[in-house]
Design an enzyme around this catalytic site. Structure first.
Site, short mmCIF file in Angstrom:
data_model
loop_
_atom_site.label_atom_id
_atom_site.label_comp_id
_atom_site.label_asym_id
_atom_site.label_seq_id
_atom_site.Cartn_x
_atom_site.Cartn_y
_atom_site.Cartn_z
N GLU A 1 0.85 -1.20 0.00
CA GLU A 1 0.00 0.00 0.00
C GLU A 1 0.88 1.25 0.00
O GLU A 1 0.67 2.17 0.78
CB GLU A 1 -0.94 -0.01 1.21
CG GLU A 1 -1.89 -1.19 1.18
CD GLU A 1 -2.92 -1.16 2.32
OE1 GLU A 1 -2.62 -0.62 3.38
OE2 GLU A 1 -4.03 -1.70 2.11
N GLU B 1 -6.19 -7.51 -1.41
CA GLU B 1 -6.80 -7.58 -0.09
C GLU B 1 -8.28 -7.25 -0.19
O GLU B 1 -8.66 -6.10 -0.36
CB GLU B 1 -6.13 -6.57 0.87
CG GLU B 1 -4.70 -6.92 1.21
CD GLU B 1 -4.12 -6.04 2.32
OE1 GLU B 1 -4.90 -5.33 3.00
OE2 GLU B 1 -2.90 -6.05 2.48
#
Ligand code: NAG
Ligand code: NAG
Ligand code: NAG
Ligand code: NAG
Ligand code: NAG
Ligand code: NAG
Length: 675
Positions: free
Chosen positions: A199, A280
């Site tokens: 991320e 995710e």
């Protein structure tokens, strides 16, 4: 009648025949030989030239006892998944500067760290794997997986191309990546893809621009170390666009809880003619201390999972099985624009995540939903194992505290105390062969101090993260009984906090400040802020006068230390609130999974046969600690409890976890328990 009967028979026979001839996943994708790995060179994935959608689940080997790896992986495969995803935590594998543990390194976590064996078992259980070695992994894990000793390098800028940081990344990756290279798909192993950073786009803001030179350096390290498989990045594309990736070099994937169409459409806009994947998809969520226990509605989960499968896209469920952040290894969020620790939100020890498998590996409704949907959507039929039985849980009879030790007795066992004119952070203590203290508690002691009546103690800046104050062994600060206590003296939220030390004047007193590290931040405002623990932001004053010449005790609760404590005493029965250690014995005829209930205790940690199981806090939400059978042995087991304030006379066990939040005096929070 006859006709229907024969159809039934016929179908049953067919089903049998079909399942008997179904290939395993590896047979399907690797025979007759392996030529190419996972390809994103078209709008869908191929593996060794055959179409594939990745149906993956996250499971962190460092959050599951090794004897249970196979069980959890088989449960995953039995649900119809074809891949397992795991992060790889740098802080466990390079626990001290230049010292490594991959299973036999001698650290307290060594039994969790044979990453090679984990991937081999995944292959044996007919699963492919996705590896996410970071080096930053977020994961609600201590410091997002960074070793705390990195902080000893002045002005290090983690998650950037800063050469002070990259020097350590390079050294670690040069050890780790050759191990993983042998396990990659085109070398006959299970790993079909590697994720670069984590991320990374979300680091943008507050004057920081994601550093693509850094991403490029990471890619070069992978290639230099022989990694040939697909490299990916993950981010929310609607929030951060392609800020956290290298377009054309990394395949970008998406992270989200809902609205898959918006995220996937954005991915398609950013990457033409590339496969679509969620790295995710959040099945549930994690808990911070003092919050309510998080769950995610099963129907909502199922609805979104089906939207992903029908898009169509590949998907990794985060988490499929959350497990436990054992020991001191939970992370924390930093929830505001402050860089001063006031918005700090530490995570609980349980990482249950309300996932398809519970913390203890049991099936939930989400498991049933996943199995049904994969059966419906996965067009590649391969052989699946029988769904494994769940482990039996036991509520051992409660046990009584047999021995105890007060603070001075505990400190008498510490032989690495440091004398220092000024306060030092945990990380900067000259211990552990130059790596400082990573976890646990640090006690700052000032001896022979005169305290006039109503003396005021001031701690400049903020405590990282909480402090218990004693004078001559008597507790001066308030115990943590309710969430609202976190707003007062002794906790991270208060800047320049003050405490009055009592109406009586004392000469030649001993002042103790016991500071707990509740877990370093893994999310929010990286990489800019400081992560030091202990007392370091300013001075400690008594009535405006700075206190100097400290004796500093690192209390790390390492296994060998825990198992060799001397100076145990019979319980006095006297109620003297303050830090103390308590010992009890659990006699076991047959080891089974159980939960330790900390009902009646206030705040502290539980240690089983020397291993720190995790933290407890009356405020909740977590009220029980998962104790897996492999941590116990037939016969005598030693349970220690380190309690900060008020102990209970006994320790209880139960079959199911219990979550409850205690917010304010007189107001009980919600309570829940799951079977
Ligand atoms: C994808 O295409 C690139 C560029 O043509 C090539 O180097 C690579 O081997 C291909 N990947 C696979 C797995 O076929
Ligand atoms: C692979 O998937 C693509 C996209 O769905 C499809 O067009 C193609 O026919 C598939 N190939 C095979 C061999 O099934
Ligand atoms: C401490 O570190 C130094 C240099 O890294 C090394 O030579 C030495 O063996 C280490 N000592 C111990 C006790 O590990
Ligand atoms: C904390 O207190 C110090 C000293 O009084 C002050 O300089 C600093 O701005 C304060 N920090 C915050 C976030 O209020
Ligand atoms: C102060 O206390 C210490 C023990 O902590 C003792 O050895 C010393 O004699 C005391 N000094 C005075 C002046 O009372
Ligand atoms: C522990 O005892 C049980 C029952 O007596 C037995 O089945 C099991 O094998 C023993 N385990 C070990 C590790 O000795």
């Amino acid at each position: 009648m006859t006709l229907i009967y024969s159809i039934v028979v016929c179908c049953a026979t067919m089903a049998l025949t079909v399942s008997a001839v179904l290939p395993t996943l590896y047979e399907y994708y690797t025979l007759p030989k392996i030529e190419t790995g996972l390809s994103a060179n078209q709008s869908y994935f191929t593996l060794n030239g055959r179409n594939i959608s990745l149906y993956s689940g996250a499971l962190h080997y460092f959050r599951v006892p090794k004897p249970y790896w196979r069980d959890r992986l088989r449960k995953m495969r039995a649900a119809g998944l074809n891949a397992v995803e795991t992060y790889i935590p740098w802080n466990l594998h390079e626990y001290e500067d230049g010292k490594y543990d991959f299973g036999k390194g001698g650290t307290d976590m060594q039994d969790f760290l044979d990453v090679k064996e984990f991937f081999q078992i995944a292959k044996e259980e007919d699963l492919f794997a996705i590896a996410r070695p970071g080096p930053f992994i977020c994961a609600e894990w201590e410091f997002g997986g960074f070793p705390s000793w990195l902080l000893r390098t002045k002005d290090i800028k983690v998650r950037t191309s800063d050469s002070k940081y990259m020097k350590y990344v390079t050294r670690y990756f040069d050890v780790l990546l050759p191990i993983l290279a042998l396990l990659q798909f085109t070398n006959g192993g299970p790993i079909v893809a590697f994720q670069i950073e984590n991320e990374y786009g979300s680091t943008e803001g507050n004057g920081f621009e994601p550093d693509r030179v850094y991403l490029r350096q990471l890619v070069d390290l992978y290639r230099k170390n022989g990694i040939r498989e697909l490299l990916v990045s993950s981010d929310s594309p609607t929030a951060h666009g392609d800020k956290g990736t290298l377009p054309g070099v990394l395949l970008q994937t998406a992270n989200f809880a809902g609205n898959p169409k918006a995220e996937f459409d954005k991915l398609k806009e950013l990457q033409h003619n590339k496969p679509t994947m969620s790295m995710e998809f959040w099945t549930g969520w994690f808990d911070h201390w003092s919050e309510y226990h998080h769950t995610r509605d099963d129907d909502d989960f199922g609805k979104v999972y089906e939207q992903i499968l029908s898009y169509p896209a590949s998907v990794n469920m985060y988490m499929f099985h959350g497990g436990t952040s054992f020991g001191f290894l939970n992370g924390a969020n930093l929830n505001n624009a402050q860089i001063d620790n006031s918005g700090y939100q530490p995570d609980t020890t349980s990482y249950d995540y309300d996932a398809p498998l519970t913390e203890a590996g049991d099936y939930t409704e989400k498991y049933v939903i996943v199995k049904k949907l994969l059966n419906q959507y996965n067009k590649v039929l391969t052989k699946l194992p029988v769904t494994p039985a769940i482990s039996e849980k036991i509520a051992y009879p409660k046990i009584s505290v047999e021995k105890e030790m007060m603070l001075d007795d505990i400190l008498a066992n510490i032989h690495s105390s440091v004398s220092s004119f000024n306060l030092l952070s945990m990380e900067n203590l000259p211990i552990n062969n130059g790596s400082g203290q990573s976890f646990g508690y640090t006690l700052y002691r000032k001896e022979n101090i005169d305290l006039p009546p109503n003396s005021v103690l001031t701690i400049e800046g903020r405590v990282c993260d909480s402090v218990v104050v004693l004078v001559n062994g008597v507790l001066m600060s308030k115990p943590l009984l309710y969430t609202e206590d976190l707003n007062g003296f002794g906790f991270w939220k208060v800047n320049n906090s003050k405490l009055t030390l009592g109406p009586r004047g004392l000469k030649n007193a001993t002042l103790d400040l016991l500071v707990e590290n509740w877990g370093r931040v893994n999310f929010g405002l990286l990489p800019q802020f400081n992560q030091f623990k202990g007392l370091w932001q300013g001075g400690v004053l008594i009535n405006k006068e700075k206190v100097t010449s400290w004796k500093i005790y690192p209390i790390e609760f390492k296994k060998s230390w825990n198992n060799n404590l001397v100076g145990w005493k019979d319980p006095s029965g006297r109620w003297a609130p303050g830090p103390s250690l308590h010992k009890a014995t659990l006699n076991v005829k047959e080891t089974k999974d159980t939960f330790v209930s900390m009902e009646g205790w206030t705040k502290g940690i539980v240690i089983v046969n020397g291993f720190v199981l995790g933290r407890y806090a009356r405020i909740g939400p977590q009220q029980t600690l998962y104790l897996p059978a492999p941590f116990l042995k037939n016969g005598t087991n030693t349970i220690l409890v380190f309690e900060h304030y008020m102990p209970a006379p006994e320790i209880k066990f139960c079959r199911t976890p219990h979550f409850k939040t205690i917010k304010r005096k007189g107001l009980q929070g919600r309570s829940s328990s799951r079977n």
